[in-house]
Design a protein around this motif. Structure first.
Motif, short mmCIF file in Angstrom:
data_model
loop_
_atom_site.label_atom_id
_atom_site.label_comp_id
_atom_site.label_asym_id
_atom_site.label_seq_id
_atom_site.Cartn_x
_atom_site.Cartn_y
_atom_site.Cartn_z
N GLU A 59 -49.86 -4.39 -20.14
CA GLU A 59 -48.50 -3.83 -20.12
C GLU A 59 -48.24 -2.95 -21.34
O GLU A 59 -47.65 -1.87 -21.23
CB GLU A 59 -47.49 -4.97 -20.05
N ASP A 72 -42.28 -1.19 -15.84
CA ASP A 72 -41.09 -1.87 -15.31
C ASP A 72 -41.46 -2.86 -14.21
O ASP A 72 -40.88 -3.95 -14.13
CB ASP A 72 -40.09 -0.84 -14.77
N GLN A 73 -42.40 -2.48 -13.36
CA GLN A 73 -42.85 -3.40 -12.31
C GLN A 73 -43.51 -4.63 -12.93
O GLN A 73 -43.28 -5.77 -12.48
CB GLN A 73 -43.82 -2.70 -11.36
N ALA A 75 -42.91 -5.85 -15.88
CA ALA A 75 -41.86 -6.63 -16.54
C ALA A 75 -41.10 -7.49 -15.53
O ALA A 75 -40.77 -8.64 -15.81
CB ALA A 75 -40.91 -5.70 -17.28
N LYS A 76 -40.82 -6.93 -14.34
CA LYS A 76 -40.12 -7.70 -13.32
C LYS A 76 -40.96 -8.89 -12.85
O LYS A 76 -40.44 -10.00 -12.65
CB LYS A 76 -39.78 -6.80 -12.12
N VAL A 77 -42.25 -8.64 -12.67
CA VAL A 77 -43.13 -9.72 -12.20
C VAL A 77 -43.31 -10.77 -13.30
O VAL A 77 -43.27 -11.98 -13.04
CB VAL A 77 -44.50 -9.14 -11.75
N ARG A 79 -41.32 -11.57 -15.66
CA ARG A 79 -40.09 -12.33 -15.89
C ARG A 79 -40.08 -13.61 -15.06
O ARG A 79 -39.46 -14.60 -15.45
CB ARG A 79 -38.89 -11.46 -15.52
N PHE A 80 -40.76 -13.59 -13.94
CA PHE A 80 -40.87 -14.78 -13.11
C PHE A 80 -42.14 -15.58 -13.42
O PHE A 80 -42.11 -16.81 -13.49
CB PHE A 80 -40.86 -14.38 -11.62
#
Length: 99
Positions: A59, A72-73, A75-77, A79-80
């Motif tokens: 990243e 950004d993709q 980071a979204k993944v 985060r979970f």
């Protein structure tokens, strides 16, 4: 006449055990195994940590290259995935660690 030699029973067969001690000796034992940092070197936890660290490095590299959409993709993944990975590794560690 012949002389007969007599043996008493305790002389032939000694007593089978000694009487127990009247007082016990003080004995202190300390174990630092549950608090050892070497216990964290479990291969499964190291593998999970290496995968998460690798994804974080990818990243950062993508961020330096300027591919912000992909970052950004990620980071979204992440985060979970990061909290789920952390708690599952923590549960695994306490489930397999001998106290």
């Amino acid at each position: 006449m012949r002389k007969i030699k007599e043996f008493t029973f305790p002389k032939i067969f000694p007593s089978p055990h000694k009487p127990p001690l009247t007082r016990s000796r003080p004995f202190r034992a300390y174990s630092f195994v549950p608090f050892s940092p070497l216990a964290m070197l479990d291969p499964t936890i190291l593998t999970i940590g290496g995968i998460v660290l690798g994804i974080a490095l990818i990243e950062r590299i993508l961020e330096r290259w300027g591919v912000i959409d992909l970052v950004d993709q990620f980071a979204k993944v992440m985060r979970f995935i990061l909290p789920v990975t952390f708690y599952s590794a923590l549960i695994y560690f306490f489930a397999t660690f001998m106290f």
